[in-house]
Design a protein around this motif. Structure first.
Motif, mmCIF file in Angstrom:
data_model
loop_
_atom_site.group_PDB
_atom_site.id
_atom_site.type_symbol
_atom_site.label_atom_id
_atom_site.label_comp_id
_atom_site.label_asym_id
_atom_site.label_seq_id
_atom_site.Cartn_x
_atom_site.Cartn_y
_atom_site.Cartn_z
ATOM 1 N N GLY A 253 71.128 -50.018 -58.588
ATOM 2 C CA GLY A 253 70.223 -49.807 -57.805
ATOM 3 C C GLY A 253 69.207 -50.470 -57.955
ATOM 4 N N GLU A 254 68.037 -50.558 -57.290
ATOM 5 C CA GLU A 254 66.819 -51.383 -57.521
ATOM 6 C C GLU A 254 66.191 -50.507 -58.680
ATOM 7 N N ALA A 255 66.274 -49.481 -58.710
ATOM 8 C CA ALA A 255 65.545 -48.863 -59.785
ATOM 9 C C ALA A 255 66.333 -48.339 -61.092
ATOM 10 N N GLY A 256 67.269 -48.929 -61.235
ATOM 11 C CA GLY A 256 68.270 -48.586 -62.200
ATOM 12 C C GLY A 256 69.465 -47.655 -61.927
ATOM 13 N N SER A 257 69.213 -47.029 -60.866
ATOM 14 C CA SER A 257 70.219 -46.048 -60.432
ATOM 15 C C SER A 257 71.611 -46.722 -59.925
ATOM 16 N N GLU A 258 72.543 -46.113 -59.936
ATOM 17 C CA GLU A 258 73.989 -46.785 -59.383
ATOM 18 C C GLU A 258 74.299 -46.502 -58.066
ATOM 19 N N ARG A 259 74.502 -47.416 -57.255
ATOM 20 C CA ARG A 259 74.932 -47.160 -55.951
ATOM 21 C C ARG A 259 76.441 -47.281 -55.931
ATOM 22 N N PRO A 260 76.989 -46.652 -54.650
ATOM 23 C CA PRO A 260 78.615 -46.817 -54.549
ATOM 24 C C PRO A 260 79.130 -48.231 -54.945
ATOM 25 N N ARG A 261 80.245 -48.082 -55.351
ATOM 26 C CA ARG A 261 80.817 -49.459 -55.585
ATOM 27 C C ARG A 261 81.060 -50.189 -54.519
ATOM 28 N N ALA A 262 80.985 -51.681 -54.416
ATOM 29 C CA ALA A 262 81.322 -52.286 -53.159
ATOM 30 C C ALA A 262 82.558 -52.345 -52.649
ATOM 31 N N PRO A 263 82.699 -52.573 -51.256
ATOM 32 C CA PRO A 263 83.938 -52.451 -50.890
ATOM 33 C C PRO A 263 84.767 -53.742 -51.172
ATOM 34 N N LEU A 264 86.072 -53.488 -51.467
ATOM 35 C CA LEU A 264 86.961 -54.510 -51.887
ATOM 36 C C LEU A 264 86.839 -55.861 -51.237
ATOM 37 N N PRO A 265 86.720 -57.059 -51.800
ATOM 38 C CA PRO A 265 86.614 -58.317 -50.998
ATOM 39 C C PRO A 265 88.104 -58.622 -50.580
ATOM 40 N N TRP A 266 88.489 -58.217 -49.140
ATOM 41 C CA TRP A 266 89.691 -58.460 -48.718
ATOM 42 C C TRP A 266 89.948 -59.725 -48.390
#
Length: 344
Positions: A253-266
């Motif tokens: 995340g922008e402030a060092g927090s973790e966002r959910p993983r990105a969707p798989l690049p199909w």
């Protein structure tokens, strides 16, 4: 401008497909024009060894930071950065076969896989130790360990970094790959490697395909042929690495927090599917040559689009830590590959 791209993309959804295409055409044409100029500049002395993708992103940055980019081009630039990039990576699969991996041999494949995996992890560790931006570090890791600018662009499909990060990462792999391109033939005179060993060393550690070709054929045809095959085998790792990044690396995340993983690049599955088709069917050389030209031009357009959205001011704000990370990563992959070749 990045936020503006998002807002424009949302507005496109509500005006229909034909309207969206009309809205995107000016930006797409602008990216194609920058890509065309990049190809033209490659005919100049001393520029031929650089891929058109690298020239295109530099041109795009020059335009963005001098005359500026009109808002009317925003939609097409976003389309080129995302949709055209994915199509180009899919088409890249027609340039590769599983047979090329077999030509590299068990030893060559083992060296390449070890170098790619170790360099990627090493780069992440060094970037974290130095406090470099994590998204930018991941792009540098992909570009250094796999195949330069195209790997940076593909990795960004799951990293979702700012355009300045992409430009910075491309600059790193360009500079350090170019240094390797000139240094390797000189080092060969000292090391005295066998032609195939030298080709494997260059193919498993130099960043761009064009740089590998220049560095290996400068030594001889045998080294050049084997180095090219080794490099193409290394490019094959692009798909699993991008998948692994999406599946196992949570996006910061922008402030060092973790966002959910990105969707798989199909779209990477399309790349793998075309590699399989090319391996089984044995497509005509003329068709593969034509699709190779199209794929490279689309990649050049995508990098041009990224350049057109890159601000020098924000680029300078990244500092020297990522550059030092890229330098150490380049030294690491060169040293590790040489050691593995010597030991085996």
């Amino acid at each position: 401008m990045f936020q503006q791209s998002i807002e424009t993309s949302k507005s496109i959804a509500g005006i229909g497909r034909q309207g969206a295409i009309a809205l995107a055409l000016p930006g797409i044409a602008a990216c194609a024009a920058v890509a065309g100029v990049a190809y033209g500049l490659r005919t100049l002395p001393g520029v031929h060894d650089f891929s058109p993708m690298i020239i295109a992103i530099a041109l795009g940055m020059l335009v963005r930071n001098t005359i500026g980019v009109p808002a009317a081009l925003t939609a097409g630039i976003g389309f080129s950065m995302r949709r055209l990039l994915r199509l180009a990576i899919i088409l890249l699969g027609l340039q590769l076969t599983f047979g090329q991996v077999a030509e590299t041999g068990v030893r060559g494949v083992a060296v390449i896989l070890a170098a790619v995996a170790a360099t990627f992890l090493f780069t992440l560790a060094v970037g974290r130790l130095m406090g470099a931006d994590r998204r930018l570090t991941r792009l540098i890791a992909a570009g250094t360990s796999i195949c330069g600018a195209s790997a940076v662009a593909a990795a960004n499909s799951v990293v979702d970094a700012h355009d300045e990060d992409v430009a910075y990462a491309v600059a790193c792999v360009t500079v350090f790959g170019s240094v390797a391109m000139f240094a390797y033939p000189l080092l060969q005179g000292v090391l005295g490697l066998a032609p195939r060993d030298y080709g494997l060393w260059a193919g498993s550690s130099i960043h761009e395909i064009a740089q590998v070709v220049a560095a290996t054929f400068a030594v001889g045809r045998e080294a050049g042929d084997f180095g090219t095959v080794a490099k193409l085998t290394r490019v094959m790792t692009l798909a699993p690495v991008v998948f692994a990044m999406a599946a196992f690396l949570p996006a910061p995340g922008e402030a060092g927090s973790e966002r959910p993983r990105a969707p798989l690049p199909w779209f990477v599955l399309g790349f793998i599917a075309l590699v399989a088709v090319n391996s089984v069917v044995g497509l005509p050389d003329a068709l593969k040559a034509e699709t190779g030209v199209v794929s490279t031009f689309l990649l050049t357009m995508a990098l041009a689009a990224m350049g057109l959205e890159t601000s020098f001011v924000r680029l300078r704000a990244k500092g020297l830590k990522p550059a030092l990370t890229g330098a150490l990563a380049s030294l690491f992959i060169a040293s590790l590959s040489l050691i593995l070749i010597s030991l085996t």
